[in-house]
Design an enzyme around this catalytic site. Structure first.
Site, PDB file in Angstrom:
ATOM      1  N   TYR A   1       0.813  -1.215  -0.016  1.00  0.00           N
ATOM      2  CA  TYR A   1       0.083  -0.081  -0.047  1.00  0.00           C
ATOM      3  C   TYR A   1       0.931   1.308  -0.019  1.00  0.00           C
ATOM      4  CZ  TYR A   1      -4.009  -3.028   0.983  1.00  0.00           C
ATOM      5  OH  TYR A   1      -5.171  -4.014   1.294  1.00  0.00           O
TER       6      TYR A   1
ATOM      7  N   LYS B   1       3.625 -14.981   2.002  1.00  0.00           N
ATOM      8  CA  LYS B   1       3.322 -15.953   1.081  1.00  0.00           C
ATOM      9  C   LYS B   1       4.800 -16.254   0.438  1.00  0.00           C
ATOM     10  CE  LYS B   1       0.447 -17.069  -1.627  1.00  0.00           C
ATOM     11  NZ  LYS B   1      -0.084 -18.300  -1.946  1.00  0.00           N
TER      12      LYS B   1
ATOM     13  N   ASP C   1      -2.872 -17.925   2.031  1.00  0.00           N
ATOM     14  CA  ASP C   1      -3.933 -18.223   1.709  1.00  0.00           C
ATOM     15  C   ASP C   1      -4.458 -19.525   2.463  1.00  0.00           C
ATOM     16  OD1 ASP C   1      -1.608 -19.705   0.833  1.00  0.00           O
ATOM     17  OD2 ASP C   1      -2.318 -20.149  -1.050  1.00  0.00           O
TER      18      ASP C   1
ATOM     19  N   ASP D   1      -5.053  -6.771   6.014  1.00  0.00           N
ATOM     20  CA  ASP D   1      -6.232  -6.108   5.400  1.00  0.00           C
ATOM     21  C   ASP D   1      -7.260  -7.265   5.427  1.00  0.00           C
ATOM     22  OD1 ASP D   1      -8.150  -4.317   4.701  1.00  0.00           O
ATOM     23  OD2 ASP D   1      -7.052  -3.664   3.087  1.00  0.00           O
TER      24      ASP D   1
ATOM     25  N   ASP E   1     -10.394  -8.668   8.150  1.00  0.00           N
ATOM     26  CA  ASP E   1     -11.809  -8.605   7.657  1.00  0.00           C
ATOM     27  C   ASP E   1     -12.725 -10.042   7.820  1.00  0.00           C
ATOM     28  OD1 ASP E   1     -12.077  -5.917   7.374  1.00  0.00           O
ATOM     29  OD2 ASP E   1     -12.629  -6.010   5.213  1.00  0.00           O
TER      30      ASP E   1
END
Ligand code: NAD
Length: 368
Positions: free
Chosen positions: A145, A196, A229, A253, A257
């Site tokens: 970001y 990852k 993942d 992020d 959520d």
């Protein structure tokens, strides 16, 4: 260098339901001032779309300086369709990113706790979520970001290319990992670090630095690594296997959520964004509910203020060292729920529906 004022609380209600839920936080702070003589100094100002409407910018320099000298910033929420057409650099959400970046609030703490009274509000089976208590520690000022280069540019064949850069340095990883390990020690002493590393070099560095910090300073904490993942999948398969999840900005992020929805309602979950302590032990921090400005219900008096009130409980604990008061406030929320009081978003059979302010008042009455 602007000094942090120890008990200064800056309220930035923002847009949509932000002002409604922040009003309830203000009542709670005033209660602590009146009844416990805690001498919080409250200031309040505009941020986000409401600031843009008045000043043409989502964050004025004046408010930014107020933020710099406040020990605690309590943010409501920013944004809404009204500002969809505003140019990117002036969008309400830019105020948040600027506050996080400039105040160096690099660690975002998001608890996902399933309240026993609301176990049926989750889309998952009660036995999967009952007793759930996860803390996600998300890196907040690095990664894709913020990484450079970024942008959209034309390329040779008439196409355009969008570029964002995922980048982390060792020190950025280590400082947030340290927070996760320290917090784990106060909980069930387990950290699962997610990245990852199978496909990203920055993920490989993340894994190595977290492991190396663990081996040097936190051997007593149980550490394991998980691909992000897989973590997303495990969160819905068996969420109770997690205690503290440590992860980067992008994966955090999404995972936070996802974790929040395990508990049923966005209106219940608080968050904290912490900076580093300086040599005088001072720390800047911003606290906010995880939900947004909920334009669909703004102005109707139905928003759930619990996430905002629990965000203030986090402020009491992490910024103000008032653990007893934080516990009392959390207990008051539980007791209001035990009495069957529910805002519309968590309403169910045989419960009593209350407005935003009635919920705030009920929580305060339980503090008495
Ligand atoms: P949202 O969180 O505002 O709302 C999602 C859904 O949850 C809506 O149906 C809403 O009514 C409900 N909801 C949220 N908070 C609630 C509460 N306290 N009580 C009861 N119901 C609640 O997400 P969105 O609709 O995707 O975003 C709306 C705006 O908020 C957008 O402009 C977005 O950019 C902004 N946003 C801001 C923040 C922030 O300020 N930190 C975070 C997320 C989204």
């Amino acid at each position: 260098m602007i000094k942090v004022k120890k008990r200064k609380v800056l309220l930035l209600p923002g847009d949509g339901i932000g002002p409604e839920v922040t009003t309830e936080v203000k009542k709670v702070i005033n209660w602590f001032n009146d009844k416990k003589s805690l001498d919080f100094e409250i200031d309040e100002d505009l941020v986000g779309g409401s600031s843009f409407d008045k000043h043409g910018t989502p964050l004025t320099d004046e408010v930014f300086y107020k933020a710099l000298e406040s020990a605690v910033i309590m943010l409501g929420a920013v944004g809404g369709p009204k500002w969809d057409g505003v140019e990117f650099s002036k969008k309400p959400e830019r105020a948040l990113l600027k506050l996080r970046k400039e105040l160096k609030l690099f660690a975002n703490l998001r608890p996902a706790i399933c309240f026993e009274q609301l176990v049926n509000a989750s889309t998952l089976k009660p036995e999967i979520v009952s007793g759930l208590d996860i803390l996600i520690v998300r890196e907040l000022t690095g990664g894709v970001y913020f990484g450079e280069p970024r942008g959209i540019k034309p390329i040779e064949n008439g196409e355009r290319k969008g570029v964002n850069t995922h980048t982390y340095t060792s020190s950025e990883i280590i400082r947030v990992a340290r927070i996760a390990f320290d917090l784990a020690r106060k909980r069930s002493n387990r950290v699962i670090s997610c990245e990852k590393s199978n496909v990203m070099e920055a993920g490989q560095l993340w894994k190595e630095e977290v492991q190396s910090l663990h081996d040097k300073e936190y051997k007593d904490v149980e550490l394991s690594h998980m691909l992000a993942d897989n973590c997303a999948m495990q969160l819905v398969r068996n969420p109770k296997q997690f205690d503290v999840i440590l992860t980067d900005n992008l994966f955090g992020d999404m995972l936070s959520d996802e974790a929040s929805m395990l508990t049923g309602s966005l209106g219940l979950l608080p968050s904290a964004s912490l900076g580093a302590k300086n040599k005088d032990g001072e720390m800047r921090a911003m606290y906010e509910p995880i939900h947004g400005s909920a334009p669909d219900i703004a102005g109707k008096g139905v928003a759930n203020p619990i996430a905002s009130i629990l965000s203030f409980a986090m402020a009491l604990r992490y910024s103000l060292d008032l653990d007893k008061e934080a516990e009392a406030l959390e207990k008051a929320v539980q007791e209001a729920l035990n009495d069957g009081l529910r805002t519309k978003d968590i309403m169910s059979d045989k419960m009593k529906e209350v407005s935003t302010s009635q919920m705030g008042d009920a929580i305060i009455s339980k503090l008495q």
